[in-house]
Enzyme design. Structure first.
Site, PDB file in Angstrom:
ATOM      1  N   ASN A 163      -9.575  -5.155   3.986  1.00  0.00           N
ATOM      2  CA  ASN A 163      -8.476  -4.215   4.181  1.00  0.00           C
ATOM      3  C   ASN A 163      -8.364  -3.603   2.643  1.00  0.00           C
ATOM      4  O   ASN A 163      -7.219  -4.252   1.822  1.00  0.00           O
ATOM      5  CB  ASN A 163      -7.285  -4.691   4.748  1.00  0.00           C
ATOM      6  CG  ASN A 163      -6.211  -3.656   4.839  1.00  0.00           C
ATOM      7  OD1 ASN A 163      -6.614  -2.585   4.683  1.00  0.00           O
ATOM      8  ND2 ASN A 163      -4.971  -3.968   5.373  1.00  0.00           N
ATOM      9  N   LYS A 209      -6.777  -1.068   1.827  1.00  0.00           N
ATOM     10  CA  LYS A 209      -5.211  -0.429   1.777  1.00  0.00           C
ATOM     11  C   LYS A 209      -5.317   1.074   1.116  1.00  0.00           C
ATOM     12  O   LYS A 209      -6.379   1.584   1.002  1.00  0.00           O
ATOM     13  CB  LYS A 209      -4.193  -1.367   1.336  1.00  0.00           C
ATOM     14  CG  LYS A 209      -4.437  -2.713   2.075  1.00  0.00           C
ATOM     15  CD  LYS A 209      -3.035  -3.490   1.632  1.00  0.00           C
ATOM     16  CE  LYS A 209      -3.191  -5.032   2.178  1.00  0.00           C
ATOM     17  NZ  LYS A 209      -2.009  -5.670   1.942  1.00  0.00           N
ATOM     18  N   HIS A 225      -0.921  -3.748  11.334  1.00  0.00           N
ATOM     19  CA  HIS A 225      -0.603  -4.414  10.172  1.00  0.00           C
ATOM     20  C   HIS A 225       0.975  -4.416   9.542  1.00  0.00           C
ATOM     21  O   HIS A 225       1.747  -3.401  10.033  1.00  0.00           O
ATOM     22  CB  HIS A 225      -1.424  -3.652   8.844  1.00  0.00           C
ATOM     23  CG  HIS A 225      -1.573  -4.322   7.689  1.00  0.00           C
ATOM     24  ND1 HIS A 225      -0.507  -4.442   6.843  1.00  0.00           N
ATOM     25  CD2 HIS A 225      -2.496  -5.254   7.040  1.00  0.00           C
ATOM     26  CE1 HIS A 225      -0.803  -5.424   5.937  1.00  0.00           C
ATOM     27  NE2 HIS A 225      -1.948  -5.741   6.109  1.00  0.00           N
ATOM     28  N   GLU A 233       2.165  -3.880   6.715  1.00  0.00           N
ATOM     29  CA  GLU A 233       3.050  -2.808   6.460  1.00  0.00           C
ATOM     30  C   GLU A 233       2.830  -1.441   7.290  1.00  0.00           C
ATOM     31  O   GLU A 233       3.966  -0.811   6.930  1.00  0.00           O
ATOM     32  CB  GLU A 233       1.935  -2.456   4.978  1.00  0.00           C
ATOM     33  CG  GLU A 233       1.638  -3.553   3.972  1.00  0.00           C
ATOM     34  CD  GLU A 233       0.352  -3.701   3.364  1.00  0.00           C
ATOM     35  OE1 GLU A 233      -0.327  -3.037   3.231  1.00  0.00           O
ATOM     36  OE2 GLU A 233       0.280  -4.930   2.786  1.00  0.00           O
ATOM     37  N   GLY A 277      -0.040 -10.543  -0.045  1.00  0.00           N
ATOM     38  CA  GLY A 277       0.072  -9.976  -1.233  1.00  0.00           C
ATOM     39  C   GLY A 277       0.855 -10.699  -2.092  1.00  0.00           C
ATOM     40  O   GLY A 277       1.364 -10.267  -3.318  1.00  0.00           O
ATOM     41  N   SER A 308      -3.265 -13.763   1.376  1.00  0.00           N
ATOM     42  CA  SER A 308      -3.715 -14.331   0.289  1.00  0.00           C
ATOM     43  C   SER A 308      -4.796 -15.165   0.368  1.00  0.00           C
ATOM     44  O   SER A 308      -4.810 -16.048  -0.142  1.00  0.00           O
ATOM     45  CB  SER A 308      -2.598 -14.947  -0.475  1.00  0.00           C
ATOM     46  OG  SER A 308      -1.491 -14.126  -0.568  1.00  0.00           O
TER      47      SER A 308
HETATM   48  P1  PGA Z   1      -3.929  -9.983   0.995  1.00  0.00           P
HETATM   49  O1  PGA Z   1      -3.500  -9.093   2.029  1.00  0.00           O
HETATM   50  O2  PGA Z   1      -4.969 -10.746   1.006  1.00  0.00           O
HETATM   51  O3  PGA Z   1      -3.659  -9.153  -0.392  1.00  0.00           O
HETATM   52  O4  PGA Z   1      -2.422 -10.950   0.988  1.00  0.00           O
HETATM   53  C1  PGA Z   1      -3.877  -9.404   3.478  1.00  0.00           C
HETATM   54  C2  PGA Z   1      -3.748  -8.129   4.303  1.00  0.00           C
HETATM   55  O5  PGA Z   1      -2.796  -7.502   4.082  1.00  0.00           O
HETATM   56  O6  PGA Z   1      -4.372  -8.003   5.466  1.00  0.00           O
END
Ligand code: PGA
Length: 249
Positions: free
Chosen positions: A9, A11, A94, A96, A172, A212
């Site tokens: 992803n 983003k 998601h 976010e 994140g 992460s």
């Molecule tokens: P990250 O994000 O691997 O940076 O923690 C995962 C995600 O939001 O799908």
């Protein structure tokens, strides 16, 4: 056998030049078998990514879509538009999108239905916040997210859904759920599916972990019985890291 999947992803990262460079680097990482590998660039670059990957097995998926088929929704993208450029999978729900763009379970239920209507497969994301976990409510929260957005679907429709458990506190942050925490939740989810749709459907549904995931922890997480792959944010922006994760699966 469930399909193993690693999806990146991206983003709101990578302009056109960066998109093309990263895709070239991904192609150079080589081939893979027995799994699906996907990248989700920004909607603006989906077409460019599709052309750049036309000879590759890497799939291009969208990060979001609107629930309406068309209409006065300035700035939005419909499922039909995605389908029109041969994008056949979309990430929905998601954290976010839920946190910053007000996407509720009710909206997500509509989005899922709209995607399936266009014959677009869904990577459905959900996961608890830190307070939920601290309070011991994480199973309850996850169950209600899944039930509210998906349980109106029948078993045939559920075949087009990939689940992605992403604990919000791990996204994140550099803090990953332990492999045991991931397995515990994935097993819980599979059991929830079995109760509603039967064991065969539950066993056939891919459940990804996200939050992460990095080259140094992917293998341990992916080794768990009910973890069928990962949804990768930060580490998907570097070809080497992303492919190290792909190879760990
Ligand atoms: P990250 O994000 O691997 O940076 O923690 C995962 C995600 O939001 O799908």
């Amino acid at each position: 056998m469930r399909t193993k999947i690693v999806a990146g992803n991206w983003k709101m990262n990578n302009d056109l030049a960066e998109t093309q460079t990263l895709i070239e680097q991904l192609i150079q990482q080589g081939d893979f078998s027995n799994k699906r590998v996907m990248i989700a660039p920004t909607a603006v670059h989906l077409s460019a990514a599709k052309s750049a990957l036309s000879a590759s097995k890497i799939e291009v998926v969208a990060q979001n879509m609107h629930q309406a088929e068309a209409g006065a929704y300035t700035g939005e993208i419909s499922g039909k538009m995605l389908k029109g450029i041969d994008v056949n999978t979309v990430i929905l729900g998601h954290s976010e999108r839920r946190a910053y763009f007000g996407e509720t379970d009710a909206i997500l239920e509509e989005k899922v239905a709209a995607a399936l209507k266009q014959d677009i497969e869904v990577i459905f994301c959900f996961g608890e916040e830190l307070e939920d976990r601290k309070a011991g409510n994480h199973f309850e929260v996850v169950a209600s997210q899944i039930k509210n957005a998906l349980f109106a679907l029948d078993a045939a429709a559920l075949k087009h859904i990939i689940l992605a458990y992403e604990p919000v506190w791990a996204i994140g942050t550099g803090e990953t759920a332990s492999p045991e925490q991931a397995q515990e939740m994935h097993a819980f989810i599979r059991n929830l599916l079995a109760e509603k749709y039967g064991e065969a459907t539950a066993q056939a549904t891919s459940i990804l972990y996200g939050g992460s995931v990095k080259p140094n922890n992917a293998q341990e997480i992916f080794s768990k019985a009910d973890v069928d792959g990962g949804l990768i944010g930060g580490a998907s922006l570097k070809a080497e890291d992303f492919f190290a994760i792909v190879k760990s699966l």
